[in-house]
Scaffold this motif. Structure first.
Motif, PDB file in Angstrom:
ATOM      1  N   GLY A   1      -2.860  -1.365  11.363  1.00 18.63           N
ATOM      2  CA  GLY A   1      -2.752  -0.307  12.016  1.00 18.63           C
ATOM      3  C   GLY A   1      -1.864   0.662  11.035  1.00 18.63           C
TER       4      GLY A   1
ATOM      5  N   SER B   1      -7.269   4.711  15.481  1.00 17.60           N
ATOM      6  CA  SER B   1      -7.708   3.991  14.220  1.00 17.60           C
ATOM      7  C   SER B   1      -8.205   2.691  14.577  1.00 17.60           C
ATOM      8  N   TYR B   2      -9.344   2.339  13.486  1.00 22.78           N
ATOM      9  CA  TYR B   2      -9.499   1.121  13.233  1.00 22.78           C
ATOM     10  C   TYR B   2      -9.606   0.682  11.843  1.00 22.78           C
TER      11      TYR B   2
ATOM     12  N   GLN C   1      -4.700   2.026  18.153  1.00 23.08           N
ATOM     13  CA  GLN C   1      -4.740   1.321  17.016  1.00 23.08           C
ATOM     14  C   GLN C   1      -5.542  -0.003  17.282  1.00 23.08           C
TER      15      GLN C   1
ATOM     16  N   PRO D   1      -6.872  -2.094  22.169  1.00 22.91           N
ATOM     17  CA  PRO D   1      -5.996  -1.321  21.140  1.00 22.91           C
ATOM     18  C   PRO D   1      -4.514  -1.432  21.611  1.00 22.91           C
TER      19      PRO D   1
ATOM     20  N   SER E   1      -1.820   7.223  20.778  1.00 24.40           N
ATOM     21  CA  SER E   1      -2.490   6.611  19.631  1.00 24.40           C
ATOM     22  C   SER E   1      -3.114   5.384  20.367  1.00 24.40           C
TER      23      SER E   1
ATOM     24  N   GLN F   1      -9.861   6.379  10.454  1.00 21.00           N
ATOM     25  CA  GLN F   1      -9.011   7.291  11.575  1.00 21.00           C
ATOM     26  C   GLN F   1      -9.350   8.503  12.013  1.00 21.00           C
TER      27      GLN F   1
ATOM     28  N   GLY G   1      -1.420   6.151   7.377  1.00 22.91           N
ATOM     29  CA  GLY G   1      -1.269   7.018   8.540  1.00 22.91           C
ATOM     30  C   GLY G   1      -0.928   8.594   8.105  1.00 22.91           C
TER      31      GLY G   1
ATOM     32  N   THR H   1      -8.576   1.447   6.290  1.00 25.65           N
ATOM     33  CA  THR H   1      -8.580   2.249   7.738  1.00 25.65           C
ATOM     34  C   THR H   1      -9.661   3.220   7.974  1.00 25.65           C
TER      35      THR H   1
END
Lengths: 774, 343, 210
Positions: free
Chosen positions: A353, A342-343, A371, A193, A369, A323, A392, A321
């Motif tokens: 991201g 997040s992925y 990501q 990440p 975070s 999340q 986001g 995303t």
């Protein structure tokens, strides 16, 4: 910083006009113009001004790249992979080469090359006619060896899923972190990440009275520029000229020089009409390289225009995303923890991201975070209007709304407590008033099947600046004026703003200024991405105009019997300050020039108060751009249809330059946000790895009948940071829309939709109205 | 797009003589890699044909245009109160036609809800009824699907959110014509002429055929037939009707669901006879006979309409991604019945 | 294969005469379009109907009041003919499938997607493109109102939108906002100019009536 003769101190207006102005003292370069007063005191800047190329656009006269036709021009085409993952065993172009009219064939995927998505380029051709090119592409024989593929974000996270990349092919990331940091580990298809930590998250969660947790998903959105990606490449022995639908002429010039080992002086990039980019036309792109290589090979100009299917599959997209958010707060709303996991997937590329939105928007001592980028066998993502932040914001602003509900605090009151930004505080006040926030009721208050609701969400976007941004202003002996820069007008109207700035300085009308932009023959301008065009190019335009005016005043001074510094330009005249009766026409002053024209070139100086961060040619200003949007929706709980009925968008862009164009851009940002929220989704068939809606029919975009009433309010926010104090608007206006709608939907029906697009199927499912399958 | 020759037919006979295959047959032939040879297909407004040509799904040697045939677009009131619509009448003309609007509002509503103004200005009613399905697997040459003569339906285990909830095996297309939903409910017939001058009249409902009748054809058009007209019957007094379409968007979009209702009400307000058709639900416009039976003899009201909505969905076999159509159709059926009966 | 015998005068259910009679009051279309120079076969004469192409054939197009004869393959769309040989690049191709309406032009005053109609299919009908809308230097009221309201950003979809809005005002001189939205419901504008397009068209309607 010590004052010397290169610097002087000036007092600038400072603050938000509707709140109250004060002054801020700044040291500025001594060759830059004096502070620009607030818009109310100006003649042209800040006034609604008609678009300088409006007539050319409404008559169809303006030339887009797809309209460029050169003598003996060839037509290019690209053969693309039909498979999501394959090795090229063999490729045979003999039959293609024999097609009458074929002039160049460019192998792209050589034997043993791996193709990683449907639409990946395999070979390119150029021919006398589009039909001959199409026929040649049809006759290229490729022997593909299919490889296992993965085309779904969740599946690709599984370590057992087929690997998309190997260590050699995986994108390296970027040393500056955008679109993804370099040096992150790759495990299977999962890269990362990228982490940010502030405080101690476990402690923040422990301190919280309430923690809201949620999972959110955003679908892949494609740019859908109405003008496809297009280039006309004209390779000649004395240099290369490229006409291209691009957001950055000067950048493409650099890329071409590097890719084809040419000196910059031999590369020219031109764009006039530019039919939309939204991030997808920021660089040369693979197709750009192919077109130039074909032109070099054929020794003739080549036009290459992607068709709509190519656009959808290989011209970039907003990554999808997944999340997971956790937000902890005290009973009074004080935030104690924000955690973002997040992925995202940008297909074969990185950059999925969700930005630093959650890190920066609210005051919260404990933040973390993590990501991840997840590779799948799909076309590469790229920047798209508010990259990362749009995704986001969809999650965070729903989480905050949910928190407000759980705390029984009004969502605006909660934000008053946790949001330190004075800009957004004022925007909330204005927006609440315009939307009629007091009308907001408890969720599901309507009795009938159609339920209405109100929602709010906030945005933040960095105020970006390109330092490498120059502009020239020329005054001709006949009094006509030109402003020149390679900066391109991608539809935002920067040409009009440049005319306004120069007109303001020279005391002329904007229509009198000839705008010559979109050509690297002129001083290098900024890119039109990252919402930085206006912030970057209007200060040097004003500075150049101011310098050229000083030269003109030196010519006029003896005639007017005054010192040059006593003169000013207004209403088409050069006048003596304090003696308005004494003056001469601007054109008469120009007639006294010793040469056909005088000129000044200026470049962007640093923001007067400094930057937060500087990365190469780019910089980020101290203050972010804040925005708040309110949405009113109607949800038919029996059909699942959501209709957005009204949006109020309140936005900060520093000094508003042209309110009419700003309104247009904010409306566009809002509409793209509604479209993202309700309709748009790249749908990939998981059995074949191919996008099943690579068109504009089944890839659904908002149309006129889904367009709500949109009210735009723009702050006037002065900070004394540059010769114009102007910043961007394009991306900021696109960030808060989707979460505002989602929050309004929740307010309407009492059920939260955490996935885009919010289709009727999703609404009906959320309401529990879909029967279990028998 | 392949090259083709152009034939401008001046009479129906010329057209019929010049054509060699239906678009469906020509497509199946091409997908099976048969030589395109001498195939000639008909073109009305040309919207669907051009679409198929551009996708490389259709590659005939000749295209025979019906546009030059005088009178084929005529809309004529027939003795006895019916209406005869020439197959070349454009959708926009029908949407605005005073007789259609007054006597067959369900048709004008359905037509008005179709496509975009630009498409409606070119697309003809005949072409609309004969257009090929919009299934995204069918429309991409990469998928050699059942309907193109292949061995597999890609939708059933794939992306089937816009597919059929009835009769969806072995092929899950939905019929693409919104107008057809209304026309079947109205009991329309089609008139088909061949080169010998023979004309047959077929009830539209029977003209369309489900996959178990024919996997590669949505209808019973013969290779050398020309669809010349659509005939609407005279309607008894007390006929009320409505058509409702629900797309994800109100702007240009295909329906997720559409419903046509034609009710014959007795003077006492009870329903003498009902026709209820679901569009975008099945490979052909789907008669909801159970629901029709439910309405017969009863007074239309909110509860009955709701019950009919449920009955209309009896027997549905939704796929993995389209079960949302059930509540959606239930709603549309109920609303259409109430709109027809109560205005 | 064409069979000359099949175009003859055999018994049939609906005769050609019936069609002619039933066409009264409807728009008659001239079958003898200009491009078929050799299409001289008389009705029922047994002469086969003329086949044009697939090689380029003469196609006469009346565009913006001017007739031009081009040599086009039958597969060439109107949009391609306008943008290519006729040099009228104001008409834009966005999706090439009739889904975005950027290519909107008028045929006999009616809006069509020029990407979804073949040039050879136009016949004697008149085509009007964005280049033919203004009267010399005087903009059409819709064009002027588009500038006034900033009803355009990148400008790529603008010619098509202008053609649709101008066509609407021919039929509906005083439209409601919802009618404008309906008239442009086939258009895509990714920049999101719809609100200003609607406002501009309503302004243009007032200007025309003034």
């Amino acid at each position: 910083m010590a004052t010397d003769e290169t610097q002087r101190t000036e007092a600038f207006p400072s603050g938000i006009v509707s709140v109250g102005l004060s002054e801020v003292k700044r040291q500025i370069p001594s060759d830059e113009p004096p502070p620009l007063p607030p818009n109310a005191e100006l003649a042209v800047i800040g006034k609604p001004t008609a678009r300088q190329n409006g007539r050319a656009k409404v008559t169809g006269a303006i030339r887009f790249t797809v309209d460029i036709s050169l003598p003996n021009m060839l037509h290019g085409g690209i053969l693309r992979s039909p498979l999501p993952h394959a090795a090229v065993a063999a490729i045979d172009v003999v039959a293609a080469a024999l097609v009458p009219g074929v002039r160049a064939i460019l192998p792209i995927a050589t034997p043993d090359a791996i193709l990683r998505y449907v639409g990946a380029p395999v070979a390119a051709v150029a021919a006398d006619s589009p039909a001959a090119a199409e026929e040649a592409l049809r006759l290229i024989r490729v022997d593909y060896k299919p490889l296992p593929f993965v085309a779904d974000l969740d599946v690709a996270r599984n370590p057992a899923s087929p690997p998309v990349h190997d260590s050699a092919s995986a994108p390296a990331g970027d040393a500056h972190g955008f679109p993804a940091p370099a040096g992150l580990p790759l495990h299977g298809n999962v890269r990362g990440p990228a982490t940010v930590t502030r405080g101690v998250i476990s402690q923040g969660l422990a301190e919280a009275d309430i923690v809201v947790e949620g999972e959110y998903r955003t679908a892949v959105q494609t740019h859908c520029c109405l003008e496809p990606h297009a280039i006309v490449a004209d390779w000649r022995t004395d240099g290369l000229t490229v006409y291209m639908s691009t957001q950055f002429t000067a950048g493409v010039r650099h890329e071409l020089a590097a890719a084809f080992d040419l000196p910059l002086s031999r590369v020219r990039v031109i764009v006039d009409g530019m039919g939309g980019g939204f991030g997808s036309k920021s660089s040369l792109g693979n197709y750009g390289r192919f077109a130039v290589a074909l032109s070099r090979q054929a020794q003739a100009p080549v036009r290459l225009v992607l068709d709509r299917e190519e656009e959808q599959m290989d011209a970039g997209n907003r990554p999808g995303t997944w999340q997971q958010l956790r937000v902890g707060a005290k009973r009074d709303g004080t935030l104690t923890a924000i955690s973002v996991l997040s992925y995202g997937t940008a297909g074969v590329a990185v950059g999925a991201g969700v930005g630093s939105f959650a890190e920066a928007l609210y005051a919260c001592p404990n933040f973390e975070s993590a990501q991840y980028d997840v590779f799948i066998n799909a076309g590469p993502g790229c920047a798209m209007r508010g990259p990362g932040n749009v995704q986001g914001a969809f999650a965070l602003e729903q989480a905050i709304d949910e928190l407000a509900g759980r705390l029984s605090i009004d969502p605006l009151a909660l934000r008053d407590r946790i949001d330190p930004s004075p800009v957004r505080r004022e925007e909330r006040r204005i927006g609440a008033d315009r939307i009629g926030w007091h009308r907001r009721r408890a969720s599901g208050a309507d009795a009938g099947p159609v339920k209405r609701g109100l929602g709010v969400a906030q945005s933040l976007w960095g105020a970006n600046v390109q330092i490498n941004a120059s502009c020239e202003v020329r005054v001709m002996r006949d009094g006509s004026v030109e402003v020149l820069s390679s900066v391109q007008d991608i539809g935002t109207g920067i040409g009009t703003v440049l005319a306004q700035v120069v007109a303001e300085v020279l005391g002329l009308r904007p229509e009198a200024i000839t705008v010559r932009i979109g050509d690297t023959e002129f001083p290098a301008g900024p890119p039109s991405y990252g919402s930085r065009t206006t912030a970057s190019i209007t200060p040097p335009a004003r500075t150049a105009a101011w310098r050229v005016l000083q030269a003109l005043c030196r010519e006029a001074a003896p005639v007017l019997n005054a010192a040059p510094e006593q003169l000013a330009a207004r209403d088409g005249k050069i006048v003596v300050l304090g003696d308005p009766g004494r003056g001469m026409k601007f054109a008469d002053a120009a007639a006294r020039l010793r040469t056909d024209w005088i000129s000044a070139v200026a470049s962007r100086s640093d923001d007067y108060g400094g930057f937060r961060r500087r990365i190469g040619d780019a910089a980020i200003a101290l203050q972010d751009l804040g925005g708040v949007q309110f949405a009113e929706v109607a949800v038919d709980t029996e059909t699942g249809i959501i209709r957005v009925e009204r949006v109020v968008a309140v936005q900060d862009c520093g000094r508003p330059m042209n309110p009419r164009q700003i309104e247009s851009q904010v409306q566009g940002g809002v509409l793209m946000g509604i479209s993202f929220a309700l309709f748009e989704e790249r749908i990939i068939d998981q059995n074949s790895g191919r996008m099943v809606n690579p068109n504009l029919e089944q890839y659904k975009l908002l149309g006129a009948r889904e367009t709500p009433e949109i009210e735009v309010a723009v702050l006037e926010n002065y900070q004394g940071q540059s010769a114009t104090d102007a910043y961007g608007i394009a991306e900021p206006s696109n960030i808060a829309t989707a979460p505002a709608i989602a929050n309004a939907v929740y307010n309407a029906i009492g059920v939260r939709l955490r996935t885009t697009p919010m289709t009727p199927a999703a609404v009906l499912a959320a309401l529990g109205k879909i029967p279990a399958r028998s | 797009m392949n090259r083709f020759a152009w034939v401008n037919a001046r009479t129906i006979e010329e057209a019929s003589a010049a054509v060699s295959a239906t678009v469906a047959d020509a497509m199946t032939e091409l997908a099976g890699n048969a030589a395109a040879g001498d195939t000639a297909v008909l073109k009305a407004g040309g919207v669907d044909v051009l679409d198929l040509l551009k996708e490389g799904l259709l590659a005939p040697a000749r295209i025979v245009s019906l546009r030059g045939i005088p009178g084929l677009d005529a809309v004529v009131e027939e003795a006895g109160g019916g209406l005869r619509i020439g197959s070349m009448a454009t959708l926009s003309r029908l949407a605005d036609h005073p007789v259609v609007r007054r006597r067959y509002p369900a048709l004008s509503e359905a037509v008005r809800a179709s496509a975009s103004p630009q498409i409606r200005n070119v697309a003809t009613l005949g072409g609309n009824l004969l257009q090929r399905p919009r299934c995204w697997y069918f429309r991409a040459h990469e998928y050699h699907c059942l309907r193109k003569g292949g061995g597999h339906c890609f939708a059933i285990a794939g992306e089937n959110q816009y597919h059929a909830i009835f009769d969806n095996r072995p092929c899950a297309i939905v019929h693409p014509s919104t107008a057809a939903t209304a026309l079947v409910a109205l009991g329309a017939t089609v008139e088909l002429a061949d080169a010998q001058g023979a004309v047959r009249q077929v009830l539209l409902e029977d003209f369309f055929g489900p996959p178990d009748r024919d996997l590669q054809r949505e209808n019973d058009l013969k290779p050398r037939e020309v669809l010349t007209a659509i005939r609407l019957p005279a309607l008894p007094a007390g006929t009320h009707m409505a058509h409702l379409k629900q797309g994800e968007k109100d702007s240009f979009d295909w329906p997720l669901a559409d419903v046509a209702v034609v009710l014959e009400l007795s003077p006492d307000g009870s329903c003498r006879k009902a026709a209820l058709v679901l569009g975008t639900a099945a490979p052909v416009p789907h008669r909801a006979k159970q629901a029709e039976g439910l309405l017969a003899g009863k007074h239309i009201g909110e509860d009955l309409a709701r019950e009919a909505g449920r009955a209309a969905l009896e027997g549905a076999t939704p796929l993995a991604k389209n079960a949302y159509k059930l509540p959606l159709f239930e709603t549309l059926v109920r609303r259409a019945i109430l709109k027809a009966a109560l205005g | 294969m064409l069979n000359p015998d099949d175009s003859g005068s055999r018994e049939r259910g609906i005769s050609r005469r019936t069609f002619l009679r039933s066409a009264v009051g409807t728009t008659m279309v001239d079958a003898a379009s200009g491009f078929l120079d050799d299409a001289k076969a008389a009705e029922g004469s047994g002469v086969p109907v003329a086949v044009a192409g697939p090689e380029p054939v003469p196609v006469t197009l009346k565009v913006n009041g001017v007739e031009r004869t081009l040599r086009l393959e039958p597969r060439v769309t109107l949009a391609e003919a306008l943008r290519g040989p006729l040099g009228l690049t104001g008409t834009k191709i966005g999706c090439n499938r009739g889904a975005c309406s950027a290519c909107t032009v008028w045929i006999d005053g009616v809006t069509v997607c020029s990407c979804m109609i073949l040039a050879i299919d136009i016949g004697a009908r008149s085509v009007t493109t964005i280049e033919g809308l203004a009267q010399g230097e005087t903009l059409h009221p819709v064009q002027a109102a588009f500038i006034e309201h900033d009803a355009l950003q990148c400008g790529y979809c603008t010619p098509g939108l202008v053609m649709s809005c101008a066509a609407l005002l021919r039929n509906r001189p005083d439209p409601a906002a919802e009618e404008v939205r309906a008239a442009i419901s086939g258009h895509y504008c990714r920049c999101g100019t719809y609100p200003h397009v609607v406002a501009a068209t309503l302004t243009a309607a007032k200007a025309r009536q003034a």
